[in-house]
Write an enzyme that holds these catalytic residues in place. Structure first.
Site, PDB file in Angstrom:
ATOM      1  N   ASP A  65      -3.492   2.585  -5.737  1.00 40.86           N
ATOM      2  CA  ASP A  65      -2.260   2.634  -4.944  1.00 40.86           C
ATOM      3  C   ASP A  65      -2.062   1.435  -4.031  1.00 40.86           C
ATOM      4  OD1 ASP A  65      -4.328   3.182  -3.231  1.00 40.86           O
ATOM      5  OD2 ASP A  65      -3.289   4.755  -2.133  1.00 40.86           O
ATOM      6  N   GLU A  66      -2.701   0.314  -4.287  1.00 40.82           N
ATOM      7  CA  GLU A  66      -2.500  -0.865  -3.443  1.00 40.82           C
ATOM      8  C   GLU A  66      -2.779  -2.133  -4.232  1.00 40.82           C
ATOM      9  OE1 GLU A  66      -5.338  -1.577  -0.283  1.00 40.82           O
ATOM     10  OE2 GLU A  66      -6.802  -0.270  -1.266  1.00 40.82           O
ATOM     11  N   ASP A 110       0.854  -1.189   0.000  1.00 40.67           N
ATOM     12  CA  ASP A 110       0.000   0.000   0.000  1.00 40.67           C
ATOM     13  C   ASP A 110       0.890   1.239   0.000  1.00 40.67           C
ATOM     14  OD1 ASP A 110      -2.219   1.573   0.116  1.00 40.67           O
ATOM     15  OD2 ASP A 110      -2.927   0.872   2.062  1.00 40.67           O
TER      16      ASP A 110
END
Length: 432
Positions: free
Chosen positions: A121-122, A27
């Site tokens: 974003d993860e 993350d």
């Protein structure tokens, strides 16, 4: 759980037992803020808010320094500035975030082909097949962190565990820029002291139902009889929560993730009472949702609206139709009907949104003997062809002429129009 401000950060020693932890959750740390700081390094260490000062914008992302003042995603920027008057507000640059997201995902895929992106974003990674070449899971996690930093200049946090759910919890607890291993044999001792709200799928209402019954920790939930849980939260949810509380999560990496829903919403610069203005906005949002459905190759059976009033109360209404659709006019007709059924009592409206879920492959749309959307479907497919040559804003419904149209953002999860929460892909960045 931590408040996601780094105050209760946990990381693992180098000799942590990672022998049974092939699942990584990676993350990015305050992703939008971190990308902005690449251009403004002199602001590092200061409380930063990504959003717009003008109008009624909300916080898209906040630095860990700002979070310690209570600033959170989706909070009005005006409220965030009252909590943290010294914060620096930076406007969002979504194209830049997508560019860096692509670089990050390329790093993940350089380590293992088993990558499941969750948002911009993860992602989850299964590194069981990379151990022989690259080393132990913890070694690989450290390698991922370094490769991401080298490729982008951005920090990330990594959780390692035997299951996806526990790995995701671990990455959150290790923020910022941490690495936390949960040994397989210690899964329950890791989970059980955590608050019940840390369980995947426990929102505010469910947490209240559980705490009202004296269930405040995951350990307490794990020892609760299934029948009691099912009476509290429903049959399916009770069984799922009990399994998670006992460390049971058999899900593997999903390489082809189907979108669960597509939505757009907009916050008005000033509260609106005029139903004509509100329905015109619903038409705009329905069109944006339909465009994303068609681009993604989906159609949906359930159409929902979301309305937030000036007093911040929220109502949602939904309707399931017989045949899946990705036709904007059909989405609008159902949304407008749902809106018309609301008893607003003259209340001013702050935000409206349109969502389509229960998605299916687009080829299933209009496959019935009689297609109620046939006429509009052909017209909108023509619009798609024009847009592919001249841009998304080349053609608009006549009722939208004279008003700015909002482009869609991203291709997963919810995305919103101008003046609204800027969360192009999935979970709010400022919560991580």
């Amino acid at each position: 759980m931590s408040r996601q401000d780094g105050a209760s950060r946990r990381v693992s020693a180098h000799d942590a037992d990672d022998s049974g932890t092939p699942i990584l959750h990676v993350d990015m740390d305050a992703f939008f803020v971190s990308v902005e700081l690449l251009e403004r390094p002199e602001l590092r260490g200061l409380p930063i808010i990504v959003g717009n000062k003008e109008g009624r914008s909300v916080v898209t992302s906040a630095s860990y320094e700002a979070r310690r003042y209570g600033v959170r995603a989706a909070m009005p920027v005006s409220q965030a500035m009252r909590l943290c008057p010294s914060a620096v507000v930076l406007p969002p640059h979504h194209g830049r975030y997508r560019e860096y997201s692509d670089r990050v995902m390329e790093v993940f895929e350089s380590v293992t082909p088993l990558v499941e992106p969750l948002s911009i974003d993860e992602a989850f990674l299964d590194v069981s097949g990379a151990v022989r070449l690259l080393g132990s899971p913890r070694t690989i996690a450290a390698l991922v962190k370094q490769r991401v930093l080298d490729a982008t200049g951005l920090p990330c946090s990594v959780g390692l565990a035997a299951t996806k759910y526990v790995a995701k919890l671990a990455s959150g607890l290790s923020k910022p820029d941490g690495l936390l291993v949960v040994p397989a044999a210690e899964t329950l001792s890791f989970l059980h002291p955590l608050p019940v709200g840390a369980l995947w799928g426990v929102g505010g209402r469910t947490e209240e139902q559980l705490t009202n019954r004296g269930i405040r920790t995951i350990g307490q939930l794990a020892s609760t009889p299934l029948s009691m849980l099912q009476r509290a939260v429903g049959e399916a949810s009770g069984r799922r929560l009990l399994e998670l509380a006992n460390g049971i999560d058999p899900r593997g990496i999903e390489l082809a993730r189907r979108e669960k829903s597509v939505s757009h919403e907009v916050t008005f610069p000033t509260d609106v009472a005029d139903p004509t203005v509100l329905k015109r906005e619903l038409l705009n949002l329905a069109g944006l949702v339909a465009i994303r459905l068609r681009k993604g190759g989906y159609a949906g059976r359930t159409i929902s609206i979301r309305v937030r009033y000036a007093d911040f109360s929220v109502v949602t209404r939904s309707r399931t139709i017989g045949e899946a659709t990705n036709v904007g006019r059909r989405v609008y007709d159902e949304a407008a009907s749902l809106f018309g059924d609301l008893d607003r009592g003259g209340r001013l409206v702050r935000l409206v949104g349109v969502k389509v879920d229960q998605l299916v492959p687009a080829e299933e749309a209009g496959s019935a003997l009689w297609d109620p959307d046939e006429e509009w479907r052909g017209a909108e497919q023509t619009i798609d062809r024009v847009a592919s040559r001249f841009g998304d804003l080349a053609i608009a419904p006549a009722s939208l002429l004279g008003k700015p149209r909002r482009r869609g953002l991203g291709n997963r999860g919810d995305s919103q129009g101008a003046g609204s929460t800027d969360q192009p892909l999935g979970p709010a960045d400022a919560q991580r």
